[in-house]
Design an enzyme around this catalytic site. Structure first.
Site, PDB file in Angstrom:
ATOM      1  N   ASP A 157       0.753  -1.150   0.089  1.00 57.98           N
ATOM      2  CA  ASP A 157       0.032   0.107   0.121  1.00 57.98           C
ATOM      3  C   ASP A 157       0.772   1.261   0.103  1.00 57.98           C
ATOM      4  O   ASP A 157       1.961   1.223   0.269  1.00 57.98           O
ATOM      5  CB  ASP A 157      -0.867   0.086   1.145  1.00 57.98           C
ATOM      6  CG  ASP A 157      -1.929  -1.025   1.403  1.00 57.98           C
ATOM      7  OD1 ASP A 157      -2.124  -1.623   0.197  1.00 57.98           O
ATOM      8  OD2 ASP A 157      -2.414  -1.301   2.451  1.00 57.98           O
TER       9      ASP A 157
HETATM   10  N1  URA Z   1      -1.152  -5.864   3.721  1.00 65.01           N
HETATM   11  C1  URA Z   1      -1.651  -4.650   3.627  1.00 65.01           C
HETATM   12  O1  URA Z   1      -2.748  -4.482   4.403  1.00 65.01           O
HETATM   13  N2  URA Z   1      -1.175  -3.861   3.098  1.00 65.01           N
HETATM   14  C2  URA Z   1       0.075  -3.870   2.607  1.00 65.01           C
HETATM   15  O2  URA Z   1       0.581  -3.247   2.038  1.00 65.01           O
HETATM   16  C3  URA Z   1       0.675  -5.553   2.454  1.00 65.01           C
HETATM   17  C4  URA Z   1      -0.173  -6.132   3.224  1.00 65.01           C
END
Ligand code: URA
Length: 248
Positions: A101
């Protein structure tokens, strides 16, 4: 033998979907003949032309990056935010192996090898990824048990995870823990924690199989060593065998 659109995408010409459109529009030749059927199987010895240009069999490249917070894992962004590719050389059509993310930091692999990507992110290959989570609230022993046995929610079902509690801060009602998972569902860690009633304050991917970005500055990257690629592929092959064994 591989599907034509996959070979075109892996050579770095365009995405698989765009390759399908080019094939359907008669822009692709195999051994001199126009092929309009996506899914046509080709081998390494077939000569493929796209828009009149012979397909270059692009060298494969593999990078490991310490993804900074505040960058997106896609090739471009319509909001003009910084993408992880802004940090890397632009001579090849590379892309991230799965996604982190915008606000997640940590180890990220990037490559132009589609098959490698699939083996790293598809749950059937079981390549473990460990996240350090800064959590608002405390997990109960029951929560931890649910994570370990395979958390099920109304909409999703997750494979068993490994959990390690690193710190508990009772005054601020926060905890730091490590979670190891082998799947890569969208926002998986945040969704798992939300299902247990907690908000993720900070998320860092600490390791990807045997690799980590420890000691690297945010945005720093390096080329993967051959033995590291071999080790990741070995892990994926082992993971697949184990899974097949469990299914039998
Ligand atoms: N899980 C998440 O919620 N975000 C990420 O960036 C990676 C795994």
């Amino acid at each position: 033998m591989e599907r034509l659109q996959k070979v075109i995408a892996q050579a770095g010409v365009c995405s698989r979907r765009k390759a399908e459109a080019l094939i359907a529009r008669g822009r692709v030749r195999v051994n001199g003949k126009v092929v309009t059927e996506p899914g046509t199987k080709v081998s390494g010895s077939d000569a493929i032309e796209v828009n009149g240009k012979v397909l270059d069999k692009e060298d494969k490249v593999y990078y490991l990056m310490n993804k900074p917070k505040g960058t997106i894992c896609s090739v471009s962004d319509d909001k003009e935010r910084k993408t992880v590719l802004d940090y890397l050389p632009k001579d090849k059509r590379i892309y991230p192996v799965g996604r982190l993310d915008f606000d997640t930091s940590g180890i990220l692999l990037l490559t132009n090898d589609g098959e490698f990507t699939n083996r790293m992110i598809h749950p059937r290959y079981h390549v473990p990824k460990t996240y350090t989570i800064n959590l608002q609230g405390m997990l109960t022993p029951e929560d931890i048990q649910r994570l370990k046995t395979g958390l099920k929610t109304r909409d999703e079902s997750y494979q068993p995870a490994k959990v390690r509690i690193l710190q508990k801060d009772y005054t601020r009602d926060r905890m730091i823990l490590e979670l190891t998972i082998s799947e890569g569902k969208n926002h998986q860690v945040k969704n798992m924690m939300e299902a247990l009633g907690h908000e993720v304050r900070k998320l860092n991917r600490k390791s990807f199989g045997p690799l980590s970005a420890e000691g690297m500055k945010p945005g720093e990257y390096r080329v993967l060593k051959r033995h590291e690629i071999r080790e990741l592929l070995r892990l994926a092959a082992e993971g697949e065998q184990r899974r097949e064994g469990e299914e039998r």
